[in-house]
Design an enzyme around this catalytic site. Structure first.
Site, PDB file in Angstrom:
ATOM      1  CG  ASP A  42      40.692   9.372  59.056  1.00 35.61           C
ATOM      2  OD1 ASP A  42      41.110   9.292  58.621  1.00 35.61           O
ATOM      3  OD2 ASP A  42      40.299  10.735  58.470  1.00 35.61           O
ATOM      4  CE  LYS A  84      43.179  11.094  51.578  1.00 38.75           C
ATOM      5  NZ  LYS A  84      43.924  13.030  51.429  1.00 38.75           N
ATOM      6  CG  HIS A 113      40.048  15.701  57.023  1.00 38.63           C
ATOM      7  ND1 HIS A 113      39.139  15.920  56.104  1.00 38.63           N
ATOM      8  CD2 HIS A 113      41.357  16.209  55.757  1.00 38.63           C
ATOM      9  CE1 HIS A 113      39.600  15.731  54.412  1.00 38.63           C
ATOM     10  NE2 HIS A 113      39.800  15.754  54.401  1.00 38.63           N
ATOM     11  CB  CYS A 163      40.185  19.458  55.086  1.00 44.12           C
ATOM     12  SG  CYS A 163      39.687  19.322  53.177  1.00 44.12           S
ATOM     13  CD  GLN A 183      46.845  12.000  55.132  1.00 45.08           C
ATOM     14  OE1 GLN A 183      48.012  11.686  54.617  1.00 45.08           O
ATOM     15  NE2 GLN A 183      46.449  13.205  54.547  1.00 45.08           N
TER      16      GLN A 183
END
Ligand code: PMP
Length: 415
Positions: A208, A234, A131, A372, A211
């Site tokens: 990261d 999220k 991302h 993104c 998600q």
């Protein structure tokens, strides 16, 4: 009616879950909403909304500074939430820094640890499917200090090219920035292995988890990440809040990110000393209702049983993928084994944006565009995709509506 090549529905009671999420129960363009944009943000369950309302009705006060009762209650609620959020990913409360979200957490690490530890001639390793939030801060840091950014490609199915990753690592590597789950394709990267490889090369690793938090088990210690970042919104929590999970010794050594109230030890006209982490990184009045809301969201998810949730999501994604593919004239983008939540695709002969607009007319909320992740789209040679992203409250019935709506869009756009 298409035959389903996948196993029958699980016994998970998704209808009961749906019943506790108010935003799902509305019409859009005269059709019942089918919300499949969970990768962008999830809808919020009633217990999370109620927790935020209770905070404002009973506990609201500024934290840390007050001797009065409400201030103590708000402080207790915030610090209990820090414990809870840390426990969800297996770290201690002192390793939890609250941020505005994933984006701010990555920027915090890049501009504090990064500015102190990355020099001209050093290398940073990122992945092609990152991302922008886990790509651009490293690109900017590399540019500012004269370091080299190495970008590891993904294969056609969306999995990381492991050989290229191994080849990118060297004694020059200071940090690798990895995604746990790709937001554009749903690929689950083998982060524990990739982090171990980074450590063998003498580099640190940031993962990261934006998600990942709601869709796969997350144990930051088992992954071995030095930094792990995520956003509450999220994972059924509020917007504007998230966390940086970082090794305590790293937080100790890192300089502050912003200066102001709550992050100081002592201020004199001559000099200022700073509070211990995590306060050192939390200047100013914190987003307390977001913090307690984030803890409530993770409680809610755990209350449903994370294993049952993930199994249910797997069933719905597999069902939706098989049914969509069976339409014909569909290109699935990202097919790595074990992928989660994300169904990215193209309708042959139609632009993703036109497909998305026609789905919206039928009450189906999906995202279209580059997600993104422009370097990834360029790498795969696609203009963008249509992306349906599933969450715990989605069902096979939602998948049926999506597939019927795509078939209709296909008939209108392609003929
Ligand atoms: N990383 C990934 C993988 C994401 O999906 C997102 C949000 N789309 C982000 C980072 C940025 O998260 P936020 O906007 O909550 O900071």
């Amino acid at each position: 009616m298409l035959a389903s090549p996948v196993s029958p529905p699980s016994t998970f009671d998704a209808e009961a879950v749906r019943a506790s999420v108010p935003a799902l129960h509305q019409s859009v363009n005269g059709r019942p909403l089918v919300y499949l944009d969970n990768g962008a943000t999830t809808q919020k369950p009633r217990p999370v909304i109620d927790r935020i309302v209770r905070y404002y009705e009973r506990e609201n006060a500024n934290v840390h500074r007050g001797v009065h009762r409400l201030s103590q209650d708000a402080t207790d609620a915030m610090e209990a939430a820090r414990e809870r959020v840390g426990a969800f990913v297996g770290v201690d409360a002192r390793e939890v820094v609250f941020t505005r979200g994933t984006t701010e957490a990555v920027n915090l690490v890049a501009s504090t640890w990064g500015r102190e530890n990355v020099r001209s001639g050093d290398e940073l390793v990122v992945t092609m499917d990152a991302h922008h939030a886990n790509f651009v801060p490293w690109q900017m840091l590399a540019e500012a200090v004269g370091a080299r950014l190495r970008v590891v490609p993904v294969r056609e199915d969306g999995s990381l090219d492991r050989d290229a990753y191994a080849a990118a690592l060297s004694s020059k590597t200071r940090l690798v920035a990895l995604g746990h789950v790709s937001n554009a394709l749903g690929t689950v990267h083998p982060v524990a292995d990739l982090v171990a490889m980074a450590h063998d090369a003498g580099a640190l690793a940031l993962v990261d988890g934006a998600q990942a938090l709601a869709h796969v088990p997350v144990d930051v210690r088992a992954i071995g990440a030095d930094f792990y970042v995520a956003s509450a919104h999220k994972a059924y929590g509020p917007m504007g809040i998230g966390a940086l999970f970082a090794r305590a010794d790293l937080l100790e050594a890192m300089p502050p990110y912003q200066f102001g109230g709550d992050m100081i030890d002592e201020v004199t006209v001559e000099r200022t000393t700073f509070a211990a982490p995590p306060s050192k990184f939390e200047a100013g009045t914190p987003h307390v209702e977001g913090i307690v809301g984030m803890a409530a969201a993770l409680d809610w998810l755990d209350g449903l049983g994370r294993d049952a949730v993930f199994a249910h999501e797997h069933d719905v994604l597999a069902y939706a993928t098989a049914r969509l593919d069976a339409l014909g004239g569909i290109r699935l983008v990202g097919t790595a084994p074990g992928k989660v939540s994300v169904l990215s695709f193209l309708v042959d002969g139609a632009h993703p944006y036109d497909v998305g607009a026609l789905l919206d007319q039928q009450g189906v909320a999906v995202r279209t565009g580059n997600h993104c992740a422009q370097p990834l789209m360029t790498h795969l040679g696609v203009p963008g995709t249509v992306r349906a992203t599933f969450a715990v409250y989605n069902t096979r019935a939602d998948a049926d509506v999506l597939v019927a709506a795509v078939a209709k869009a296909q008939a209108m756009l392609v003929g």
